[in-house]
Each structure stands twice: as C-alpha cells, then as structure tokens.
Write a protein that holds these residues in place. Structure first.
Motif, short mmCIF file in Angstrom:
data_model
loop_
_atom_site.label_atom_id
_atom_site.label_comp_id
_atom_site.label_asym_id
_atom_site.label_seq_id
_atom_site.Cartn_x
_atom_site.Cartn_y
_atom_site.Cartn_z
N PRO A 89 0.78 -1.25 -0.03
CA PRO A 89 0.09 0.06 0.01
C PRO A 89 0.75 1.12 -0.06
O PRO A 89 0.56 2.42 -0.70
N ALA A 90 1.67 1.42 0.94
CA ALA A 90 2.80 2.56 0.87
C ALA A 90 3.34 2.68 -0.50
O ALA A 90 3.44 3.71 -0.93
N GLU A 91 3.98 1.67 -1.10
CA GLU A 91 4.62 2.00 -2.33
C GLU A 91 3.58 2.36 -3.43
O GLU A 91 3.73 2.94 -4.46
N ARG A 92 2.37 1.40 -3.37
CA ARG A 92 1.35 1.99 -4.28
C ARG A 92 1.14 3.51 -4.27
O ARG A 92 0.72 4.02 -5.31
N ALA A 93 0.91 3.99 -3.27
CA ALA A 93 0.49 5.31 -3.02
C ALA A 93 1.74 6.44 -3.52
O ALA A 93 1.25 7.43 -3.90
N ARG A 94 3.07 5.82 -3.35
CA ARG A 94 4.09 6.75 -3.98
C ARG A 94 3.95 6.75 -5.46
O ARG A 94 4.20 7.68 -6.14
N VAL A 95 3.71 5.64 -6.05
CA VAL A 95 3.45 5.42 -7.33
C VAL A 95 2.47 6.32 -7.94
O VAL A 95 2.60 6.65 -9.10
N ARG A 96 1.35 6.17 -7.13
CA ARG A 96 0.11 7.05 -7.73
C ARG A 96 0.29 8.39 -7.67
O ARG A 96 -0.05 9.28 -8.47
N ALA A 97 1.07 8.84 -6.56
CA ALA A 97 1.54 10.38 -6.32
C ALA A 97 2.50 10.74 -7.39
O ALA A 97 1.97 12.04 -7.87
N LEU A 98 3.09 9.89 -7.99
CA LEU A 98 4.08 10.17 -8.90
C LEU A 98 3.29 10.33 -10.36
O LEU A 98 3.49 11.48 -11.18
N ALA A 99 2.54 9.41 -10.53
CA ALA A 99 1.93 9.65 -11.67
C ALA A 99 0.76 10.73 -11.79
O ALA A 99 0.69 11.41 -12.86
#
Length: 209
Positions: A89-99
């Motif tokens: 979940p934390a990694e998904r949040a980072r990737v979504r934020a970058l996108a």
C-alpha cells in the motif's frame, strides 16, 4: 470476446500512456483515431463514447472505459502480475502520487481546451502557447525530478520495473521536447526515460511524426 478498441489521438499523452500499458501487458488492440485538431472529439459519435469529449476511450472486456489512469489501474487489477502498481500500500501510494503529479497537475492545464482559452483571452498567438507550455511543463517536471530523489527510485520511477509512474513520465517528456521546455537538468527523469525507450512496449507506443 472481440479485440479491444482504443479510441485515441497519436499525440495525446493520455492515449500514449494507455498504449504503453497495453503493449507491456501483451494485449493486442485495434486503434480508432480521433483527430483532436479537427475537433472529432466533440462530434456526437465520440461524445456518445465519452461525454467529456476526451481521449482515450478503451473498449475492453465488454466495458467502455475512460480516463487514462483509471484504464491503466483496471488493466493492472485484471491482469495478474502486471506490476503497474506495487502490491504494498505505501509503495502504491508513492507510485500513484508520481503518476498524478503529471496526469493531474501538469497535463490538464496543457490540454488543447485550456491553452486555447488562454490564447483567446490574451489574444496571443503561438508565442503565448509556447510560453504557457514551457512554464507548466518545466515547473511540473522539475518538481517531479525532486520527487524521484529517494531510495525507492531505482532503474525506473519506482524500483526496477516500469510502473504507472513511468507510463506518465515518458509522454510528458515527449511533450517537453515538443515545446522546447528546458529539461536537460532532470538527470533522474531523463535517465529513466532513456531506459524506457529501449523497451519494445514503449517504443511501439511512441508517437510517429
């Protein structure tokens, strides 16, 4: 089930993202061009597909999907092992934020509609368009470069395989070069884009001039 159909425009960065995703996942698709310069996106035929009058639209799995990030997340969730979003979940949040730093903050203000409206309000010509693009693309990508400054960044925006963040970065850098925005100092972003360009899925999705 019939082959997926992507309604797109060759220079649309949102469509470009979806083309990369489909290629990465090995999903064959048919392309139906929608010429934005000729305002085909506002024709009744296309508005019936997407009332927003935007591309891309993807017909797949008996569904009609809009909004590039929603489309890509659907593909990630329905094609196990795609890796377009990390499982943590934390990694998904980072990737979504970058996108979203690109898709939600840079891209919308650089779309044809907003830029055309600014030109009409200012009664400016191409110099207004170019200055607008350079400002928002340049500033947005400079912030994105700073977001990449961390241990989670690997060979790609997050780790060592492409994610949805890379699918947003590459088309935005294409736009930066198109508008002569100064992005030479973006060492991380440029290095990642160069790695992506060597992957067949990215190369096949690139706009053809």
């Amino acid at each position: 089930m019939s082959m997926p159909v992507l309604y797109d425009y060759w220079r649309s960065s949102a469509s470009y993202r979806v083309r990369i995703a489909l290629n990465l996942l090995g999903i064959p698709f048919e392309t139906v061009p929608v010429n934005l310069l000729e305002k085909e996106q506002k024709a009744p035929q296309h508005l019936a597909r997407n009332p927003q009058g935007l591309v891309p639209v993807l017909d797949i799995d008996g569904l009609r999907l809009t909004q590039s990030l929603a489309i890509i997340e659907y593909l990630d969730e329905t094609r196990p092992g795609s890796g377009l979003l990390p499982p943590d979940p934390a990694e998904r949040a980072r990737v979504r934020a970058l996108a979203q730093a690109i898709a939600a903050d840079i891209h919308p203000v650089c779309n044809l509609g907003p830029v055309g409206h600014v030109m009409a309000l200012t009664k400016g010509g191409d110099e207004v368009r170019v200055a607008w693009m350079q400002k928002f693309i340049g500033e947005g990508l400079a912030a994105f470069e700073t977001l990449l400054d961390g241990p989670a960044t690997g060979l790609f925006c997050h780790g060592d395989r492409p994610t949805i963040a890379d699918l947003c970065l590459v088309p935005q850098l294409y736009n930066a070069h198109r508008w002569n925005s100064d992005v030479a100092a973006l060492q991380r972003a440029n290095a990642i884009a160069q790695r992506c360009a060597k992957l067949p899925a990215f190369e096949a999705a690139a706009p053809r001039t």
